[in-house]
Design an enzyme around this catalytic site. Sequence first.
Site, mmCIF file in Angstrom:
data_model
loop_
_atom_site.group_PDB
_atom_site.id
_atom_site.type_symbol
_atom_site.label_atom_id
_atom_site.label_comp_id
_atom_site.label_asym_id
_atom_site.label_seq_id
_atom_site.Cartn_x
_atom_site.Cartn_y
_atom_site.Cartn_z
ATOM 1 C CB ALA A 74 0.904 4.848 -8.745
ATOM 2 C CE LYS B 52 -3.216 -1.219 -2.836
ATOM 3 N NZ LYS B 52 -2.608 -0.907 -4.157
ATOM 4 C CB VAL C 150 5.182 -6.585 -1.060
ATOM 5 C CG1 VAL C 150 6.321 -6.609 -2.077
ATOM 6 C CG2 VAL C 150 3.858 -6.947 -1.736
ATOM 7 C CB SER D 226 5.718 -4.701 3.807
ATOM 8 O OG SER D 226 4.410 -4.510 3.342
#
Length: 342
Positions: free
Chosen positions: A86, A162, A190, A202
């Site tokens: 997630a 991230k 991805v 993406s």
Amino acid sequence: MNTKAERVLVTGGTGFLAGWAIVQLLERGYRVRTTVRSPSRERAVRDAVANQIDARDRLEFSVADLSTPHGWDAAVAGCDYVIHAASPLGGANPDAPDEFIVPAREGTLNVLRAATAAGVRRVVMTSAANTASPTSYSEHGVYDETTRSVDDPSFGAYRRSKIIAETAAWDFMADHRGATTLTTVLPGAVFGPILSLENLRSVQIVQRLLDGRLPGVPRIGLEVVDVRDVMDLHIRAMTAEQAAGQRFLGTGEFVWMRDIARALKAGLGERAKRVRTLQLPDVAVRLAARTDRGLKEILPGLGRRSTHTTDKARRLLGWQPRPAAETVVGAAQALVAWGVVR
């Protein structure tokens, strides 16, 4: 095939990555529990998974949200492993990076607190390749898992989220003395087939190319990796003893946006007639970025060719991603099948 019917918690069941994690785990014989923010989302997840496999009674749900600690203890109860896929989508305000960063960091810590308290064997967390990239976009080279990006306010909110979330995860585990181990997977860009129209991420790049909305392609390079290969890497890292406490880059072949456009032309023929392969001059992209926030965010990557090596994942886990052209064409075919593009 898992013969013990071990249970795996997959966070964020409606997500692009999580959907394929659920499918692949079910295919390998695991029982799967996945989190949704509301019971009303269960049907969407079941329908998406049903496009690939009949889950029968091996798929269950738990209500939990990254933004709150409530529900996570129940979500991990009885689970052997956790795949934390997630990721927050952010809010409507692009000038408020905390709408990405805070739920990414706190959500990760909520998952880890619950998982370690429950004695889960391993948590595999989805990070990103740009957490193993140099701080300066002017640097070129090939980077591995030993490179650790440092947060910088000049970075985009997604990259910052991230970096901060993965750093918080490793800091938390450094103080953990229990049996639970952590592994992080760092994918590139991805792509691949979609299971539903939820969270295209993406894949929207392919959609815009097919729709002809781009007059040309910027000189941007991507390390394209298939969503199915990314989740295969997660599952390999989940059970391999040697993966405990490790980071694994899961990037794919480096291709320029122009290469992606050409692959679509070659792979889809007439269905890709609106795809433009003209490479836009950098100066034109910079000018357009003055009024287009999406373009502004990619400016640091113009013409940049730093890449990552996946030797570690290949050597320790036997991982092998498919070619980039196969991945982007697969994404395009799925978009056509779903009626997203004509």
